[in-house]
Design a protein around this motif. Structure first.
Motif, short mmCIF file in Angstrom:
data_model
loop_
_atom_site.label_atom_id
_atom_site.label_comp_id
_atom_site.label_asym_id
_atom_site.label_seq_id
_atom_site.Cartn_x
_atom_site.Cartn_y
_atom_site.Cartn_z
N ALA A 172 53.31 48.84 46.57
CA ALA A 172 53.35 49.45 47.90
C ALA A 172 53.49 48.39 48.99
N ARG A 173 52.75 47.30 48.89
CA ARG A 173 52.81 46.27 49.92
C ARG A 173 54.18 45.62 49.99
N GLN A 174 54.78 45.34 48.85
CA GLN A 174 56.09 44.68 48.88
C GLN A 174 57.16 45.60 49.46
N LEU A 175 57.09 46.90 49.17
CA LEU A 175 58.06 47.83 49.73
C LEU A 175 57.91 47.94 51.24
N VAL A 176 56.68 48.09 51.71
CA VAL A 176 56.44 48.23 53.16
C VAL A 176 56.79 46.94 53.89
N LEU A 177 56.44 45.79 53.31
CA LEU A 177 56.73 44.52 53.97
C LEU A 177 58.23 44.27 54.05
N ALA A 184 59.48 46.17 56.93
CA ALA A 184 59.01 45.62 58.20
C ALA A 184 59.77 44.36 58.59
N LEU A 185 60.10 43.52 57.60
CA LEU A 185 60.79 42.26 57.89
C LEU A 185 62.31 42.40 57.87
N GLY A 186 62.79 43.50 57.34
CA GLY A 186 64.24 43.67 57.25
C GLY A 186 64.87 42.75 56.23
N ALA A 187 64.10 42.34 55.23
CA ALA A 187 64.60 41.44 54.19
C ALA A 187 63.83 41.74 52.91
N ALA A 188 64.50 41.54 51.78
CA ALA A 188 63.88 41.85 50.50
C ALA A 188 62.70 40.92 50.24
N VAL A 189 61.59 41.51 49.79
CA VAL A 189 60.42 40.74 49.39
C VAL A 189 60.17 41.06 47.92
N GLY A 190 60.59 40.17 47.06
CA GLY A 190 60.40 40.34 45.62
C GLY A 190 60.07 38.99 45.03
N LEU A 191 58.92 38.87 44.41
CA LEU A 191 58.45 37.56 43.98
C LEU A 191 58.89 37.20 42.56
N TRP A 192 59.26 38.20 41.78
CA TRP A 192 59.67 37.95 40.40
C TRP A 192 61.16 37.61 40.33
#
Length: 482
Positions: free
Chosen positions: A407-412, A415-423
């Protein structure tokens, strides 16, 4: 999966320097913390460890309340501008100390909160450690804003764990053995607080022109309220399992779970190693309107964290019976609990790193996700713990953290307008190869299994991720000239 965006070279170099310093601190902390766990388990036993774990949990909860989110929020206060950084630190000290003294008074008057069985009521003085925890946390947060990460390494990774280990070992052979773990913990935190507050005072100097103001500090507390709430919910998420288990089981089972939890947390300390340098950089990037740069910072640090954490999880989890057997034969039964808690640390890495971005970009959304995750964990724990004991508590934690991370990665990302994926795919490939190697060695005798699996998994994963996963920006972490 992570985006292709990379931090600017100067920012990547700063992240790398901070990461190197704090990862070195993690190794130092590991070198002291693991002997403490072994010695404490063998010298005191699971029963006294269980009482110690519960009392520490309560004291740390009160300290978390008193800190009011300033462990991470102080960076945002200093980045606001409009007044000297020294004044923001002074406000943080006074606010935290005042709340800490209030919490100490409550525990002093009601020691049963720390010792529900009543056997420890005579140790009500243990509550006096709360102000030391708070002052240390606020001081290190201020120093992190100026990138003085080495102070946190020295205080938390050298002084605190070694004082704890030495004092607990010495007290085990004295008449004070029954209180030995609690006294050792108190001594270690006083030493760490001294090593944190004094460098902060020297770095920032006297707060000239500063005057205490209840209105100003109240405004600071109000601004940090969403972050404080998220911190408390996150803290609760990581302690609720122990709390509920303690209500359905005796000190001995709590002690067994505590040892497995502490071993698993060694993997989690890798992520925490990057927090002091990442928090101020994220707060500045978001405040100055550079959301894509913030996402790049998160993706870069997330990959570094997981590339260190995943092999440690595999190396400790695959030979779990042997690892826990080091603490005594009674502890080997917690192998399944250890495996679940180690997997939960991987989920926690993604959740916590995404949260670091959300607390600056969408603090209220972060608090809502944190509260929902805690509610899910509470329901699952109450369903699973009575039936499965420690394994149920660990499973509930794992599921709650995994859902919160997603949930946090999808919402962030929105919010940032950029993909947040750590894997990245390279992590999964190297992890699968290392897992296959470790699983193949599980038929060996216990001692040989550990001797083969632990170094073998670490070396195999390191070789594969370095060759196929690390690019030029990733390898900046190991270039000491940057």
């Amino acid at each position: 999966m992570a985006s292709d965006a990379e931090p600017a070279p100067a920012a990547a170099a700063s992240l790398a320097r901070g990461g190197r310093t704090n990862f070195a601190g993690f190794l130092l902390r590991l070198a002291a913390r693991f002997p403490f766990l072994v010695l404490a388990a063998r010298l005191y036993g699971p029963g006294e460890l269980g009482e110690f774990a519960y009392a520490v949990m309560v004291v740390e909860f009160v300290a978390a309340l008193a800190t009011m989110g300033l462990k991470r929020g102080l960076s945002a206060e200093m980045a606001r501008g409009g007044r000297p950084e020294t004044h923001a630190l002074a406000d943080g000290w006074v606010l935290g100390l005042g709340l800490a003294l209030l919490g100490t008074a409550v525990l002093w008057l009601a020691p049963a909160l720390m010792f529900p069985g009543g056997s420890g009521a005579g140790m009500r003085g243990f509550a006096l450690i709360v102000p030391a925890i708070v002052l240390s946390d606020v001081s290190l947060a201020g120093l992190a804003f100026r990138h003085r990460i080495e102070v946190a390494v020295r205080a938390r990774s050298v002084i605190e764990p070694w004082v704890l280990t030495i004092a607990a070992t010495a007290l085990a052979f004295t008449a004070a053995k029954h209180w030995g773990l609690l006294l050792a913990y108190a001594l270690s935190l006083v030493a760490a607080a001294t090593a944190s507050v004094w460098p902060a005072a020297r770095q920032f100097g006297l707060p000239r022109g500063w005057r205490p103001s209840a209105r100003r500090m109240g405004a600071m507390a109000w601004r940090n309220l969403p972050l404080a709430g998220a911190d408390l919910v996150d803290w609760g998420t990581r302690r609720l399992d122990l709390f509920i288990l303690g209500r359905f089981a005796g000190p001995q089972e709590v002690g067994l779970y505590y040892v497995a939890q502490q071993v698993a947390s060694l993997a989690g300390k890798i992520r925490v190693s990057f927090d002091p340098i990442l928090a101020p950089m994220l707060s500045k990037a978001v405040k100055e309107g550079r959301p894509k740069e913030a996402a790049a910072h998160l993706n870069q640090v997330g990959f570094w964290v997981l590339s260190f954490q995943l092999p440690v999880v595999l190396a400790l989890g695959l030979p779990g019976e042997g690892v826990l057997g080091l603490f005594g034969p009674a502890f080997a039964a917690g192998a399944l609990v250890l495996a679940l808690l180690l997997t939960a640390e991987l989920a926690a890495a993604g959740s916590s790193l995404a949260e670091m971005g959300l607390i600056y970009a969408r603090p209220k959304a972060n608090l809502a996700i944190a509260a929902a995750s805690l509610a899910v964990q509470a329901v699952l724990s109450l369903l699973l713990v009575p039936r499965f004991g420690g394994a149920g508590a660990a499973g509930a934690l794992l599921l709650a953290l995994a859902l919160g991370a997603l949930a946090r990665q999808l919402v962030l990302g929105r919010a940032l307008g950029a993909a947040v994926g750590l894997w990245r795919w390279s992590l999964l490939g190297a992890g699968a190869a290392a897992f296959a190697f470790g699983a193949a060695a599980r038929g060996l005798p216990e001692l040989w299994e550990m001797m083969v699996v632990i170094p073998g998994v670490l070396l195999l994963f390191a070789g594969l991720i370095w060759r196929f996963g690390y690019g030029a920006a990733d390898r900046a972490l190991f270039r000491r000239g940057h």
